[in-house]
Each structure stands twice: as C-alpha cells, then as structure tokens.
Design a protein around this motif. Structure first.
Motif, PDB file in Angstrom:
ATOM      1  N   GLY A 448       0.803  -1.212   0.000  1.00  0.00           N
ATOM      2  CA  GLY A 448       0.000   0.000   0.000  1.00  0.00           C
ATOM      3  C   GLY A 448       0.837   1.263   0.000  1.00  0.00           C
ATOM      4  N   ILE A 449       0.145   2.387   0.146  1.00  0.00           N
ATOM      5  CA  ILE A 449       0.744   3.712   0.164  1.00  0.00           C
ATOM      6  C   ILE A 449       0.331   4.390   1.468  1.00  0.00           C
ATOM      7  N   GLU A 456      -5.982   3.003  -2.735  1.00  0.00           N
ATOM      8  CA  GLU A 456      -5.078   2.385  -3.719  1.00  0.00           C
ATOM      9  C   GLU A 456      -5.311   0.886  -3.862  1.00  0.00           C
ATOM     10  N   LYS A 506      -2.748  -3.384  -5.871  1.00  0.00           N
ATOM     11  CA  LYS A 506      -3.805  -2.696  -6.611  1.00  0.00           C
ATOM     12  C   LYS A 506      -4.878  -3.673  -7.099  1.00  0.00           C
TER      13      LYS A 506
END
Length: 639
Positions: A448-449, A456, A506
């Motif tokens: 993830g971010i 995301e 994603k």
C-alpha cells in the motif's frame, strides 16, 4: 443609478431582510428561515412543509455519561429577537435562547445565539451561531450541530457537490415504502418504482455524497425552470471538528442542503463533544454563505455551478469576514500568522532531510500526537505545504496551539512539542521543522501507500442490483453501495492470500477486510495471509511490523506469525472503531497506527506467513480498511 440599500421589516411574528435582489423571511423570535424570495420565485424553500422544517439550525445533545452518537434532537428556537446592525449596507439580526437552572434536563445547557446577515448588492445571506456554556452549568454531550435548508422539490432536481459529482436526483417520494426498498442501513434505499423511471434500479444514500472538510467549500442545487442555483458556501473549516480530512454530509435527496459543523460521521463517539463538570466553553460556528444565482436561459443552467465556485473563491479570499458584529468572531487584524518549513528525516531513505512535499500542516488545540483528528471543542487551522515543504497559516484565532502534521508517503503523525501562542497581529516564523517517522530498520517489504486511505487497493465493481450511475467509471469507485458483499463473491472458498513479490496490492488486496456471510445467514470472521520469503533470518534481532489502519468498525485485528492457531495471538488491537465507514461508502475514517515487535525466533528461513484475523463477526458491516503495512528488519541488519 445607485442600488437599493438593505431594508429590514419587523412584523408581529416575522422579520424580513430585503436588499432588492433577495428577500429572506425569518420567524420571530424562533429564528427559522421560512421563506427565500429570489428571481421571481416567491419561495425557494419547500412550501409544502411546515415552516419549522424549511431553513433551520439544529443540534443533538445527551446527558453526560451517555454513550454513542445519538441523543435528543433539537431544532432550537430563539426566545428573543434583537436587531444588531441596521444600515443601508448591512442588516444583522439575532435570535437567542438563554439557559437557566429551571430548564435543567429539558433543553441543552447552552446559551444559543443564531445570527443572520444581509449585505447590500449581495445575492445571498450569511448565518452563524454562538454557543456558550458556563462553568457552573451541568456538563453534557453534543454529537451534532448543523444548519439545514430544504428546497422546493418541484424546482430543484439537479445537485452538485464537486466537478465530477453532480447529477439529476430522485424525488423524496421515491424513498417511501411503496417506491423504495430499504437496504442494510436506513439511509440506503433501492428505487424500485420511482416517479421518474430513469432512476429505477438505482440506490439512493445520502452518504454517497459526503466530502472531506478540505474539499467541502461549496455544494448545492440547480432549478431548470426558472434556471436558479442555491448554494451553501463554507469559506473556512476553522470551526469544523476533526481536521481537514474529516468527512461530512453535503446535499442529498429532499432536496436538502446542509452545513455540518459538528458530527460523529466516519468517526463515532470519538468525535462527540463532551463537556466536563466545571468546564466553560464557547464556540462560533460559521459564518456560512447561502448564495443564489441565476441565468436567463435554461440552456446555460449548468454554468451556475461554475459561477458558484467563483463566488466560493471570492468568499474564501475575503475570510475572515470583517462584517459580523459579534465580538466573539475576531476580525482579520485580531488574528495571527505562522510560517515555516517541514522536512522529513528517514535515514533508511535518505541521509539528507527530505522536503515534506504536500504535507498537511495545522494548528489545533493542545493535545497528543494525532489528537487533532478527534478534537471538536476548539478551532483548527490547516494548510498544505508546497513541494519544498514551505507552509504559511494565516488568520489564526488567538490562543495556545500545537503544530501538527502528516506527510503523504510517510507513516504516522508529527507534533511540534513547544506550545505556540498566537496573539493579535503576530507573525511567527517557525524556521525548519523536522519530522522523524517511526523507523527501526530497513524495509523488508511494504503493502500500500501511507496516505491514510485504502483508495489504492482493489475496489470491486458493484453488484448490478445496487448501482448509483454517478459512480460508474468514476475515480471514487468506493462510493457504490454493497461493495462489502463482493468479498464473498471474489473469495467464495478461502480468504485473501497476498504473496510479497508476486501479488500486486492494486489488484490482489481487497480494500476492506470484512466478514463473510454463511449459508445460514450468520457471519464469520476472515483471516488474510501475507506470505513472504526470507533468505537469512536474524534470530537474535527484533523485526517490526507497522500496521496503519485507514478505518475500523466494531473490529478486532489479531496478528499471528507462522501459526494461525497460536493463542494468544502475537498482537491484538482489542475491539476498536465505531467509524461505520464501510456502510457509508467512505475510504477512510480515523487513522490508527500499530507497531508490533516480531522476535527473530518467530521467523524461519524460507516462506513465512503473517496471519491477519478480523475476529468480530456478528454484522456484515464490521471490519477494517488498511492504509499501509510494512515489515522492517532489525536495525543491525544492513539494508
């Protein structure tokens, strides 16, 4: 020819403000907006409703010690009326309700002052309120404060919340039982027999149109016949609770147009304002601007949205207003300013400080790291840093604050430990501030971010039975109803397994860890796996697992390593969260960060598995959304 000035007409039970462009009728001494006359329409508000349901301030309160986010609903009415300002350039009127001990238990222990302002040449009017609690009065809880306008359903059919979030809307009748089918939450209705056939098969839910405070500056409705717009403009979020990414309701079927000042949506009881015994409190909510516009041709009706955005920019540039008469609303020269530069120091990414590009930086009342997202009693002032980390925050009310920040791309929260004292006219340069995000060792892997949302991750297509056409092929895919049910469709036989180095978050990490519905109608918790390979293991060292959650609702996250049945687990959050984000089509609620030590002896050379179990399983809407997950090597390990 000079324009007419503002006129005030005082009648037995109403007061009327009129500047030749717009005429606003307010009940007296109640302070309920009963009529808005504009552009040949005798009343923009719903004439079929009782007057008290047209344009009003309301609140929800409960006695101290109460739990939850509900309470007594009060469309509070004034008991006395006063003219504060009356000139050709401006009229300001006040409707107050004063509390005393004889009212204890019956109404909220607050002095309430609702104000309405009309200016010369202005196609609209302003409203704000002053809430005051004296220290000797009983304590209480305050979950909600807002102002509501219900517009005419025969006129206003097109709603706009953002450039890419606007559409023709169903009618309120479409939500009734003979036309709509209730779904899992009371706000969500499947339109099975709507008045206009084009809406058949769609889901209507007011939470699909919520917005973050930082984006919630203008929204409203357009009438095509005649082409008229009604807009709620909020030029500043200083008086809103929860900080810049707190989500609030906007407009929805009714047609309703709201200004939310205090709410527990997407947060739960953490954002219920709770006054303590002996605690004085005063706060100004607003002003907000109710803006009207029109064009001569229906062909140009949708240009009213662009005009409303331009007006919003003008209102924002004019903030803080100089014209409100209350001494509790400080004028521009009574406020202060802070500037500086924020950098990030993470030695495992760069030996040199990194400019905090796009950081959110704010002043909020004194508290712990990250406390701003649960703060609702005072005022907050936020900005976004430029690419070099430079920031300027102006128009700050006097008082004592902490500086808080978070930086997209880095976990956690920053807090400047020294109290910042804002005085009238001050201009404080903080110089260079350094944020050192939590870090024990180099990154082994990450998923993830770190941006405080789950946006995301993989967001599925909605079930075709539950479509809101606005969000088909839309960036906000998560705003569709019922996405939580798609997990069982995509994982019918087993839970999610993510293999580091092979899987792609994603596509392979479902946006929410939710319960699975079984054939007998009950629910079971789910266990997700993260598989990863280790060539070498430091058996004497300690690895660190960072789990950043974007939201949680009545959930318990248990962490196990290489043994899915270990009891007790290596780590558990215990029961967390009342954010209700999954049900309300959000992508984040309150941010939570957990830092878990994993002893090297727990790991093996070769394949390892981290098991993430969401153990609460009584409801389909329980669950969590992850923001970001990272496993760090022990600090002695070379990167």
């Amino acid at each position: 020819m000079s324009s007419p000035g503002v006129q005030l007409y005082i009648q037995d039970h109403y007061v009327v403000m009129d500047n030749g462009i717009i005429q606003v009728t307010i009940s007296s001494p109640d302070g309920i907006v009963t009529g808005i006359q504009y552009n040949g329409i005798d009343n923009l508000l719903e004439v079929e409703d009782e007057e008290v349901h047209r344009g009003y301030w309301d609140l929800v309160w409960s006695k101290t010690g109460s739990t939850g986010t509900t309470g007594t609903f009060d469309v509070f009415k004034g008991t006395s009326f006063k003219v504060v300002v009356e000139t050709e350039d401006q009229v300001e009127v006040s409707f107050t309700r004063t509390w005393d001990i004889s009212l204890e238990g019956g109404v909220v222990p607050l002095n309430l002052d609702k104000r309405f302002i009309m200016l010369r040449n202005s196609p609209g009017f302003y409203s704000y309120a002053v809430f005051e609690h004296l220290e000797e009065w009983p304590p209480f809880n305050l979950p909600q404060v807002r102002i509501v306008f219900k517009l005419r359903k025969d006129k206003f059919h097109y709603m706009a919340v953002a450039d890419n979030r606007q559409r023709f809307m169903p009618l309120p009748e479409d939500r009734l039982l003979d036309r709509g089918q209730p779904l899992a939450t009371p706000e969500a209705v499947l339109l099975v027999n709507p008045v206009e056939p084009e809406f058949k098969g769609e889901v209507d839910d007011k939470y699909q149109y919520s917005s973050e405070n930082k984006d919630l500056k203008v929204h409203g409705w357009i009438s095509l016949n005649p082409p008229v717009g009604f807009w709620q403009i909020t030029p500043s979020s200083e008086f809103r609770s929860g900080g810049p990414i707190k989500q609030n309701l906007t407009s929805h079927v009714g047609p309703y147009c709201l200004a939310m000042f205090l709410s527990a949506h997407y947060a739960g009881e953490d954002l219920v304002l709770k006054l303590n015994p002996g605690e004085p409190w005063k706060k100004v909510f607003g002003p907000v601007f109710l803006y009207l516009n029109s064009v001569s041709s229906e062909d140009n009706a949708f240009s009213l949205w662009e005009d409303a955005k331009n007006q919003m920019r003008r209102e924002t540039q004019n903030w803080p207003y100089s014209f409100p008469a209350s001494e509790d609303f400080p004028k521009p020269d009574q406020r202060g300013k802070v500037c500086g530069r924020l950098e990030v120091q993470d030695r495992y990414i760069s030996y040199e400080p990194i400019p905090a590009n796009g950081a959110y930086i704010g002043l909020a009342p004194l508290g712990d790291v990250g406390s701003w997202q649960r703060e609702c009693k005072g005022y907050q002032f936020w900005t976004k840093a430029d690419e070099d980390g430079n920031f300027t925050i102006d128009n700050i009310r006097t008082g004592e604050y902490n500086i808080y920040a978070w930086v997209p791309g880095f976990i956690g929260d920053y807090k400047y430990d020294v109290v910042v004292n804002i005085t009238e006219g001050c201009d404080i340069n903080m110089g260079d501030l350094i944020y050192e995000p939590l870090r024990n060792g180099p990154t082994l892997w990450e998923i993830g971010i770190p941006d405080r949302t789950a946006a995301e991750f993989y967001i599925p297509d909605p079930d075709l039975k539950y479509i809101n056409k606005l969000y088909v092929n839309h960036p906000d895919r998560y705003r569709q109803y019922g996405l939580w049910e798609r997990y069982a469709d995509l994982y019918p036989d087993g839970d999610l397994v993510f293999t580091v180095g092979i899987s792609d978050y994603k596509n392979d990490w479902f946006f929410a860890q939710v319960n699975r519905k079984k054939e007998d109608g009950t629910y079971e918790g789910t266990t997700w796996q993260i598989k990863f390979m280790l060539r070498d293991v430091d058996h004497t060292g300690t690895y660190t697992l960072r789990l950043a959650l974007a939201t949680a609702h009545l959930a318990e996250l248990q962490v196990r390593v290489n043994d899915p049945k270990s009891d007790p687990p290596l780590f558990t959050t215990g029961e967390i969260g009342h954010d209700n984000t999954i049900a309300r089509h959000g992508i984040h609620g309150l941010y939570r960060l957990y830092n878990i030590d994993v002893a090297g002896v727990e790991l093996v050379e070769g394949e390892n598995i981290i098991f993430l179990t969401q153990a609460m399983n009584t409801d389909p809407l329980q669950g969590i959304m992850y923001d970001y997950i990272r496993l760090e090597c022990p600090p002695s390990t070379s990167s």
